[in-house]
Design an enzyme around this catalytic site. Structure first.
Site, PDB file in Angstrom:
ATOM      1  N   GLU A 172      -2.327  -6.196  -3.292  1.00 18.54           N
ATOM      2  CA  GLU A 172      -3.291  -5.871  -4.354  1.00 18.54           C
ATOM      3  C   GLU A 172      -2.835  -6.388  -5.713  1.00 18.54           C
ATOM      4  O   GLU A 172      -2.624  -5.617  -6.653  1.00 18.54           O
ATOM      5  CB  GLU A 172      -3.550  -4.362  -4.397  1.00 18.54           C
ATOM      6  CG  GLU A 172      -4.207  -3.850  -3.136  1.00 18.54           C
ATOM      7  CD  GLU A 172      -4.621  -2.378  -3.186  1.00 18.54           C
ATOM      8  OE1 GLU A 172      -4.094  -1.637  -4.031  1.00 18.54           O
ATOM      9  OE2 GLU A 172      -5.467  -1.979  -2.374  1.00 18.54           O
ATOM     10  N   GLU A 193      -7.147  -2.672   4.855  1.00 15.21           N
ATOM     11  CA  GLU A 193      -6.761  -1.254   4.778  1.00 15.21           C
ATOM     12  C   GLU A 193      -8.025  -0.405   4.764  1.00 15.21           C
ATOM     13  O   GLU A 193      -9.016  -0.761   4.131  1.00 15.21           O
ATOM     14  CB  GLU A 193      -5.997  -0.956   3.487  1.00 15.21           C
ATOM     15  CG  GLU A 193      -4.645  -1.577   3.362  1.00 15.21           C
ATOM     16  CD  GLU A 193      -3.999  -1.221   2.012  1.00 15.21           C
ATOM     17  OE1 GLU A 193      -4.406  -0.230   1.385  1.00 15.21           O
ATOM     18  OE2 GLU A 193      -3.103  -1.960   1.595  1.00 15.21           O
TER      19      GLU A 193
HETATM   20  C1  GLA Z   1      -3.838   0.667  -1.629  1.00 13.20           C
HETATM   21  C2  GLA Z   1      -2.487   0.050  -1.349  1.00 13.20           C
HETATM   22  C3  GLA Z   1      -1.700   0.774  -0.301  1.00 13.20           C
HETATM   23  C4  GLA Z   1      -1.838   2.274  -0.436  1.00 13.20           C
HETATM   24  C5  GLA Z   1      -3.295   2.641  -0.395  1.00 13.20           C
HETATM   25  C6  GLA Z   1      -3.544   4.133  -0.462  1.00 13.20           C
HETATM   26  O1  GLA Z   1      -4.879   0.112  -0.956  1.00 13.20           O
HETATM   27  O2  GLA Z   1      -2.572  -1.305  -1.021  1.00 13.20           O
HETATM   28  O3  GLA Z   1      -0.351   0.379  -0.407  1.00 13.20           O
HETATM   29  O4  GLA Z   1      -1.278   2.670  -1.651  1.00 13.20           O
HETATM   30  O5  GLA Z   1      -3.946   2.051  -1.491  1.00 13.20           O
HETATM   31  O6  GLA Z   1      -4.913   4.432  -0.368  1.00 13.20           O
END
Ligand code: GLA
Ligand code: ZN
Length: 687
Positions: free
Chosen positions: A159, A313
């Protein structure tokens, strides 16, 4: 058949973030994880995302043993590893020895301050030391695992986000400005810097991002995106030195407004993103939320046209960071997972597979809970998705055949946020406005791509550009060619107000779009929150709209210049003036909404446009409220139709006369079918 993203792994990925390095001191956990994976239908793990200290505990001393073991175990089982570069969080030893790797914030009125080592995503994207350290670890990983049989994809960092205002970054920004403008005169003109005596006479005077010059703010945001893309390019180069094949991605965030993702998408092979809808919200809020996340999937997918994306994710249960972390109702996990696939994802991946015992995410949902076995409700729901994804294997690689493009342009979003005025109420709304115009298509099962002001328009029947405040150079010319050739274009109020550096267009709004739209927007009335005007449809208008609708809170006062008036305002001093116009231009037509209208109006308007253009729906039926239908196709001519019920009650859907197979359970279905609450179908061509 379209090629899967990695043909060596011809299945839909099911797995997610996995941190075995955090469990090395606990005997038996790795064995237990690999016992549980097949029970959950997990065929993939994403490893190494935050493992830099585990991989390089001291400068130049690498420890790959634990990762070798995970990779080898995965290879033995035919599992796909998504291998990360660890640049999202750096070791303490590095920050201690080389403080320049850390970010500097530069808040107003205080001297530059270096962040302390803490959190994650806390690096300077410019620091040569940081780039060198990242290159070394990336190359070491690529050299060791580039040819490993379990390696499916590279996952760069995590991210990418945020910004740094250290002297290195500011110097790089000034260099970028020098290349862009050549001379300070050009820059001063572009930013209108005579305002408040802001004229720059030396490049080094550009030392803070002064919000009173929105041109400067816009260029800064472009530079942050540029520099992030440059960082991505450097990571790609390090990987590619030793790993020629495995496709490279990074996990994006649809709702993050700090980056324009287009330059980043150009550096990677395919897009993946992290999606956290809260479908445990109250009934009645489910459908708008489902449309919002449908739009977000389409937005992310459209960054790489002609490819599926990966859902990198999602949460198997409640997150720990929403204000209310409600439980997913039974079936909702499956519903949101299938929703992603329906919009073009070739995976359902989670954050996270095994819940950690400590740290900031110990209460975040996971496949394997603290209890540690397969006996939890969420484990069973995850296992169901595992079975579903196996059954959906024919869908792999197929694409979404969109003939509608909705323009959501991050640069334009920045431009409206950076401008002082014209009205505070419109600042935060570009994303929501795009979704309001998207929802009528979503409700009808009509596939949509999300475009920006640089996207090619060929291949679409209909392009909708809601509140496109800032126009990129050349956009209006491309719209003219698109409409001339027979395309339908829709623009709304607050469109064509400024150019790329925030300078207002002269000669009347909507600026360079005035000709193709055949309107001049002279003034804008920003109403109070509880105030509305009305839209009165003109007799015999081209869309067959009838009666009266509500406006939203913005009403532009416009003049039709050769365009036909399809509706007028019902009240105020501008009663009777155009609220909706259409301009015939070449073989096509261009519509202008002087007010966006209420949801009923938008539904009627876009529904009529879709019918006028004969846009194909995923299902040839009107869908009940809360139900969505999506379609994916492949070049072998297979057509997959997904039907998802976001309502918490059963809904009856007409599947039409041709029998089709529900890939999820093998049932052959036709005609009227009842979907249970949160029910899903994945229909393959007539059998
Ligand atoms: C983000 C991050 C993860 C985690 C999630 C939790 O998407 O990439 O590492 O922190 O949030 O929801
Ligand atoms: Zn910096």
């Amino acid at each position: 058949m379209n090629a899967p993203l990695n043909p060596k792994f011809p299945f839909l990925l099911h797995g997610g973030d996995y941190n075995p390095d955090q469990w090395r001191h606990v005997p038996g956990v790795l064995d237990e994880d690999f016992r549980l994976f097949p029970l959950a239908g997990i065929n993939s793990v994403s490893v190494g995302i935050f493992s830099w200290t585990a991989l390089e505990p001291a400068e130049g001393r690498y420890e790959f043993g634990w990762l070798d073991e995970v990779m080898d175990r995965c290879a033995e089982r035919g599992m796909a590893v998504v291998l990360a570069t660890p640049s999202g969080a750096r070791p303490a030893w590095m920050a201690q020895k080389y403080p320049e790797v850390l970010r500097m914030n530069w808040p107003e009125s205080i001297p530059p301050v270096r962040n302390l080592w803490s959190g994650r995503h806390n690096h300077c994207p410019t620091s040569p030391v940081y780039r060198e350290k990242v290159r070394q670890i990336d190359e070491a990983l690529a050299a060791r695992y580039g040819k490993h049989p379990a390696l499916a994809f590279w996952h760069l960092s995590n991210e990418y986000s945020g910004e740094c205002r250290c002297p290195l970054c500011m110097a790089a920004f000034r260099d970028w400005l020098r290349k862009k403008y050549g001379t300070l005169d050009e820059l001063n003109h572009a930013w209108w810097s005579g305002f408040w005596a802001h004229t720059y006479t030396d490049w080094d005077q550009i030392e803070r991002i002064d919000p009173c010059l929105d041109g400067l703010v816009l260029d800064w945001k472009r530079w942050v995106s540029h520099q992030t893309a440059d960082f991505v390019r450097a990571e790609v180069a390090a990987i590619r030195k030793h790993s020629a094949d495995a496709p490279i991605t990074t996990n994006l965030m649809a709702h993050y407004d700090g980056l324009d993702y287009a330059p980043i998408a150009r550096e990677i092979d395919f897009v993946s993103w992290d999606c956290y809808p809260q479908y445990h919200e109250r009934p009645g809020e489910l459908e708008p939320l489902a449309a919002k996340f449908g739009f977000s999937h389409d937005y992310m997918r459209s960054l790489k046209p002609g490819k599926p994306f990966l859902l990198m994710e999602s949460c198997p249960g409640p997150t720990n960071w929403y204000h209310h972390n409600r439980l997913l109702r039974p079936g909702q996990h499956r519903l949101k997972s299938i929703q992603a696939v329906a919009h073009g994802s070739d995976s359902v991946q989670y954050f996270q597979i095994r819940k950690g015992r400590g740290g900031a995410e110990k209460f975040h949902g996971a496949v394997i809970d603290h209890e540690g076995t397969e006996k939890t409700r969420m484990f069973r729901e995850v296992a169901q998705v595992g079975r579903d994804l196996q059954a959906l294997r024919p869908v792999l690689g197929s694409l979404v055949p969109a003939r509608v493009g909705i323009v959501f342009d991050r640069e334009s979003d920045w431009a409206i946020k950076a401008a002082a005025g014209p009205c505070d109420a419109v600042k935060q709304h570009s994303f929501d406005t795009a979704i309001r115009h998207y929802r009528p298509y979503w409700k009808r099962g009509i596939p949509v791509d999300v475009l920006d002001g640089d996207s090619p328009l060929d291949g679409y029947d209909l392009v909708v550009a809601p509140c496109l405040f800032m126009l990129r150079d050349g956009f209006a010319e491309r719209v003219e060619r698109f409409v001339e050739k027979g395309g339908t274009f829709v623009a709304t109020w607050l469109t064509g107000v400024v150019g790329p550096t925030g300078l207002c267009f002269r000669g009347g709004f909507p600026g360079p779009l005035r000709k193709v739209l055949g309107v001049w927007a002279e003034e804008t009335d920003y109403l109070y929150d509880d105030e509305r005007n009305s839209i009165e449809c003109a007799d015999g208008n081209a869309l067959g709209l009838r009666g009266s609708f509500g406006t939203d809170t913005v009403c532009e006062v416009v003049h039709a210049e050769g365009s036909q008036v399809a509706a007028t305002y019902g009240s105020a001093f501008y009663a009777g003036t155009p609220a909706l116009t259409v301009n015939r231009f070449g073989k096509g037509e261009a519509w202008y909404l002087a007010t966006c209208g209420d949801d009923a109006f938008l539904d009627a308007f876009h529904g009529a446009l879709a019918a006028r253009r004969g846009l194909r729906r995923a299902l040839d039926a009107d869908l009940p409220e809360g139900v969505c239908a999506n379609v994916r196709e492949n070049d072998a001519g297979d057509r997959f139709v997904f039907v998802t019920n976001f309502a918490s009650e059963p809904r009856t859907v007409d599947l039409g006369p041709a029998p089709r197979k529900n890939l999820l359970d093998g049932a052959v279905l036709s005609g009227s079918v009842v979907l249970p609450p949160f029910g899903v179908l994945a229909l393959a061509d007539p059998v």
